[in-house]
Design a protein around this motif. Structure first.
Motif, PDB file in Angstrom:
ATOM      1  N   HIS A   1       2.171   4.992   1.213  1.00 24.38           N
ATOM      2  CA  HIS A   1       2.363   5.329   2.165  1.00 24.38           C
ATOM      3  C   HIS A   1       3.006   6.589   2.404  1.00 24.38           C
TER       4      HIS A   1
ATOM      5  N   LEU B   1       0.486   1.871  -7.955  1.00 20.20           N
ATOM      6  CA  LEU B   1      -0.773   2.911  -7.531  1.00 20.20           C
ATOM      7  C   LEU B   1      -0.152   4.244  -7.822  1.00 20.20           C
TER       8      LEU B   1
ATOM      9  N   VAL C   1      -5.751   0.997  -4.356  1.00 16.99           N
ATOM     10  CA  VAL C   1      -5.701   0.784  -2.804  1.00 16.99           C
ATOM     11  C   VAL C   1      -4.643   0.215  -2.320  1.00 16.99           C
ATOM     12  N   ALA C   2      -3.695  -0.307  -2.961  1.00 17.29           N
ATOM     13  CA  ALA C   2      -2.898  -1.677  -3.120  1.00 17.29           C
ATOM     14  C   ALA C   2      -2.980  -1.886  -4.501  1.00 17.29           C
TER      15      ALA C   2
ATOM     16  N   VAL D   1       1.104  -1.103   0.486  1.00 15.36           N
ATOM     17  CA  VAL D   1      -0.359   0.599   0.329  1.00 15.36           C
ATOM     18  C   VAL D   1       0.915   1.370  -0.034  1.00 15.36           C
TER      19      VAL D   1
END
Length: 248
Positions: free
Chosen positions: A106, A143, A214-215, A104
């Motif tokens: 960050h 992502l 989201v991932a 994910v």
């Protein structure tokens, strides 16, 4: 409108409020959610009573309440995506014989939250809890490619944001944008020796109900990719997207 269940309308209001940077007036809620003013008012009153919405009287606006925060916190605690992904990644590893992981975003890093190692494969740096620069990893690129241009720009506001590991990878925002354009065109992301020399990765994004990433599902390997590897990764990401009611 009378045929739409009240629960569906209430969830639509909550979803809209969650997408806004600030509380919004009643009129806009009604307009954006396609609700008559009286219906919107009664729904908001009920949700205020349950703690999901708060009314800022002085501003004549409505925002999310503490109960909505508790729902989001409950999602984080239960980690349903990680639970669902663990089985799907294990199945993917069985089919392709390579190690796979779920990551994910960050900040400017990717955080690895699920790792499935293939037997007899060398150890990787992608243990659970490890963070790596998003612009260097296939997961991060998958992502970032799904984010608005302004958000990518905000993540990389200056050249120093482009950290280096092996001397390879984008060093500027324009280079990253070009790379992300290729990711969107192909439908998957790649990296080769940009994280660890001699290792390459391929990744595809998992999307939520708004089509937002989201991932990312990724596979790391040595040498040339196995036949059908891209298809296997994309299919696994598509399964996870469907399982979380996402929209491709």
């Amino acid at each position: 409108m009378t045929q739409v269940p009240a629960a569906t309308r209430a969830l639509k209001v909550l979803t809209f409020l969650a997408s806004q940077p600030d509380p919004v007036p009643l009129e806009r809620i009604g307009r954006e959610c396609d609700l008559p003013r009286s219906t919107a008012y009664h729904l908001l009153t009920a949700m205020i009573a349950e703690g999901y919405v708060v009314h800022l009287v002085e501003e004549r606006r409505y925002g999310l309440g503490v109960a909505a925060f508790e729902v989001g916190s409950g999602y984080s605690r239960q980690a349903p995506l990680q639970r669902i992904a663990r089985h799907q990644l294990a199945s993917l590893v069985d089919r392709i014989g390579e190690s796979a992981h779920l990551a994910v975003l960050h900040g400017r890093d990717v955080l690895y939250v699920v790792e499935e190692r293939a037997p007899s494969r060398p150890p990787l740096v992608t243990d659970i809890g490890v963070r790596l620069p998003a612009h260097l990893t296939a997961s991060g690129r998958a992502l970032l490619a799904g984010l608005p241009t302004a958000q990518v720009r905000a993540l990389y506001p200056f050249p120093g944001a482009f950290v280096d590991r092996t001397g390879r990878g984008p060093r500027s925002l324009s280079a990253l944008r070009s790379l992300l354009t290729d990711v969107r065109r192909r439908g998957h992301a790649v990296e080769d020796s940009e994280v660890t020399p001699g290792f390459a990765s391929i990744a595809a994004a998992v999307l939520d109900h708004n089509g937002h990433p989201v991932a990312a599902v990724a596979v790391t390997f040595e040498g040339d990719p196995a036949p059908m590897l891209v298809d296997e990764i994309q299919q696994t990401a598509a399964v996870l997207t469907r399982r979380i009611s996402g929209r491709a």
